[in-house]
Scaffold this active site. Structure first.
Site: not given
Lengths: 275, 245
Positions: B22-24
């Site tokens: 996922r995008t952090l």
């Protein structure tokens, strides 16, 4: 139609290229009590004859609001009609939620037709035994569609389904050319008169029929009994004067195009769903 | 906290293995987008920079794109997520066109679709790291809205993303009015973009202005704004605070 060895399964073709189970489903529509629809450029009116099981029971609900801009009248197996109305309401609500905009009726009708088609091609299902008159608005104005158990759909200026619908169709065929530019009230009057044709002699009163309207600037709603009774009373008086004109009109009527016959020829001839 | 070390978190995205899924953080980012309603439709401006942290890595990034017949989308934030959004919208418009029935998705519908998209991704802890500006005209009605990476959405007569909210919108609140002409609208946008150029370190002096009207979308060729650096405060910045750098 008579029983034959190809009519047990919906997935069995007859040698003549017909699916008898689907045609039998369309017979179920003809057994239901009549429903009619007619439209102008801006409004659509749906009407139906109320059939009750007995004098003691209430009549079945045959007109359903699907969304503010779409309504449906059914004829045939009311249970199937209820389930399909729930599907239509669901589709409308989901579209509204995602796009904050009403689902165009033309797209809903195609989704409904595709859903019906699935049941004509699975051996473990049966076709829906209900015909739907879908009235709704989209960007291009007012539309009236007829959805068939076969999975076909057609657009109409005016149409009638169910038992004794032929009488209503004949009346509508005479009058349909005026519908496009008719006022909303004239359209409702024509709907009530078309219903009267299907009653064939029975007294027309508001307890016997249900009328619903949807139009540009007018959300779908069912007219209450008092309003309908008023309209009936208003034109019953005029109706007696019209009778001699009507007789002359019938001889002069030309053949219109927008209403192909649905399964009129029994047994022989073209399979109804091919039209 | 978790007392049973071996227990799997219910949401896979919240456990230790999940971070690669996922995008952090954003990596290649675009800065502000500014847009306003004018007489014939919407005007939108964005520069063409794609920053890689503090490096101005890419200088030819088109951050505004037409969507269907009636809409224009501008984005700031992660460029790759913007490209992903364009792919989603491409599918959406394609299916809309395939109906071929005289109905089409207008800017309001696209805006709400994007809101659902952004909000649902945020709920899964995997956001599309963008702030979007969606403008368009359909049947004479002008529409201008914005959606953030957490799904906050609203419409207004003028919107901006990122630094634009702090530097451009106060100017627009003072000087925007109904029925701006095209020239006045462009002048107003350029005024906002100039302030952003002076004060936003990720802004570059190469911008495009896009216009959408009932007729369609036009995106200008890239051009640069005239700037003036000879202000006395700029000439000797350490004057008032010796030792500063």
């Amino acid at each position: 139609m008579f029983r034959n060895q190809y009519d047990t399964d919906v997935t069995t073709w007859s040698p003549a290229g017909r699916l008898f189970q689907v045609e039998y489903a369309m017979e179920a529509v003809k057994q239901g009590s009549a429903a009619i629809g007619l439209r102008s450029k801006t409004h659509i009116v749906l009407g139906c004859v109320n059939k009750a099981n007995s004098e003691l029971s209430s009549h079945q609900k045959k007109i359903f609001k699907v969304d503010d801009h779409i309504g449906v009248a059914i004829a045939g197996l009311t249970a199937d009609g209820r389930v399909l109305s729930r599907y239509m309401r669901n589709e409308c609500i989901n579209y509204s939620f995602t796009y904050e905009s009403p689902l165009p009726v033309g797209r809903l009708v195609v989704q409904l037709a595709d859903k019906a088609q699935v049941c004509t091609q699975r051996s473990w299902k049966r076709p829906y035994g209900v015909g739907l008159l879908v009235a709704g608005l989209d960007e291009s104005g007012a539309h009236l569609y007829y959805n068939c158990p076969s999975g076909n759909y057609f657009e109409y200026q005016a149409f009638a389904i169910g038992s004794r619908s032929q009488a209503a169709k004949t009346y509508l065929e005479r009058k349909f050319e005026n519908f496009t530019d008719a006022s909303r009230d004239d359209l409702v009057k024509d709907a009530i008169m078309a219903i009267r044709e299907t009653l064939q002699g029975e007294t027309l009163k508001s307890s016997v029929c249900t009328i619903a309207v949807v139009g540009v600037g007018e959300p779908f709603h069912i007219l209450d009994q008092a309003t309908v009774q008023q309209m009936i009373d208003a034109f019953e008086i005029v109706g007696e004067q019209e009778a001699p004109d009507a007789a002359a009109g019938q001889e002069a009527s030309a053949e219109p195009e927008p209403e192909p016959e649905q399964g009129a020829a029994a047994g022989e001839g073209v399979a109804p769903m091919d039209i | 906290m978790n007392f049973m070390a071996s227990k799997q978190p219910e949401n896979f995205l919240l456990g230790p293995e999940s971070d690669s899924q996922r995008t952090l953080y954003p990596y290649v980012t675009g800065t502000s987008v500014v847009a306003l309603k004018y007489k014939d439709g919407i005007l939108m401006a964005a520069d063409m920079g794609g920053s890689y942290g503090s490096t101005l890595r890419y200088k030819n990034v088109e951050r505004m794109k037409p969507i269907g017949k009636h809409s224009l989308l501008g984005a700031s934030g992660e460029i790759s997520d913007f490209q992903e959004i364009l792919r989603y919208l491409d599918d959406l418009i394609l299916y809309d066109n395939m109906w071929d029935d005289g109905n089409s998705l207008g800017p309001k519908e696209v805006h709400n679709y994007l809101t659902r998209l952004m909000y649902n991704r945020r709920n899964k802890f995997n956001p599309l790291w963008n702030s979007l500006v969606l403008g368009g005209v359909k049947k004479g009605e002008k529409y201008l809205g914005t959606v953030s990476m957490i799904g906050v959405n609203f419409e207004d007569n003028h919107v901006a993303t990122g630094f634009g909210n702090h530097l451009a919108r106060p100017i627009l609140r003072q000087e925007w009015h109904e029925n701006l002409s095209f020239e006045d609208g462009v002048k107003l946008l350029e005024k906002c973009m100039r302030v952003l150029l002076y004060r936003d370190r990720s802004a570059i002096n190469k911008l495009q202005i896009a216009k959408i009207t009932e007729e369609g979308v036009t995106i200008s060729q890239p051009y640069s704004l005239k700037t003036y650096w000879e202000f006395s405060a700029f000439a000797n910045p350490a004057q008032g605070a010796v030792g500063t750098w």
